[in-house]
Design an enzyme around this catalytic site. Sequence first.
Site: not given
Length: 309
Positions: A32, A53, A162
């Site tokens: 990603s 995380e 993104r």
Amino acid sequence: MKSNKQIINDVLLDSAAVDKNIVVLFSDSRGSASMNSFAEKFPAQVVEVGIAEQNLVSIAAGLASCGKKSFAISPAAFLSARSMEQIKVDVAYSNTNVKLIGISGGISYGGIGATHHATNDIAAMASIHGLRVYFPSDNFLTEKLIRALLEDNLPAYVRVGRNPVENIYSGGENFQLDKAMTVFEGEDVTIISCGELVQNAVKAAAILFDENISARVIDMYCLKPIDKEIILKAARETKGIITVEEHSPFGGLGAMVAQVTAENYPVKVLNLSLPDAPVIPGEPDEVFKYYGLDGEGIAETVKKFLGDD
């Protein structure tokens, strides 16, 4: 065109070849983050923690305390929310050399919906003492910012989107860390934006120029510390300020600009943002248009703003 996250990969790929203290940590996010090439070339400088995380941030802080330059990369929606306590304590309070990179920020994930949207991260991250916050707009600014952050040992949060972005800058502009960039000069109104919505602010200024409205556009990529000097200059020299942000209406760019002007030089400030509600699903351009955050929508708001004076 390249995405800003790809530029981060490129800068770190280049820098890690000569600086073995650079270490990049992922939470099952290297694909990603467009960081597969970094992981393949420098496997000894990569830590993969999986979808965890909180561990990502704490391990990054631990490595930084041992002299490493830690880059913790994860989707912004999860990095800024799930690991807020670790960011507050292990990174900011402990003043560790961790650069937190929130990828796919704002509404980048589009149709996946609100669970994956990062629309309150300015408010969350800027509220943490000792943590700088940056939202670069294009490839040039992203590269300059990451290279500058590699040269210091202070904590920072960086949010990027993104998708590929158009370049705003030609590459020859002067960059100074923590000083906002003036994209266009203007006398009638000032548009202050951050992150990838600066692109739409620029489009709005072009539309307004054709209608004989002179709009100053400021790229406030440095949200904390915010550039008060450039805000107050705009307040004194134009008829008002419109802020444009890919964020909720609370605790973001608009609130910060309004606080600066209210305390020092009160002028009319109008905030354009995402709503205080779950954002409709859709591709980012469709969502921006729906909420009046595209170039045409911003331009229409500016005209109404000036007409109300």
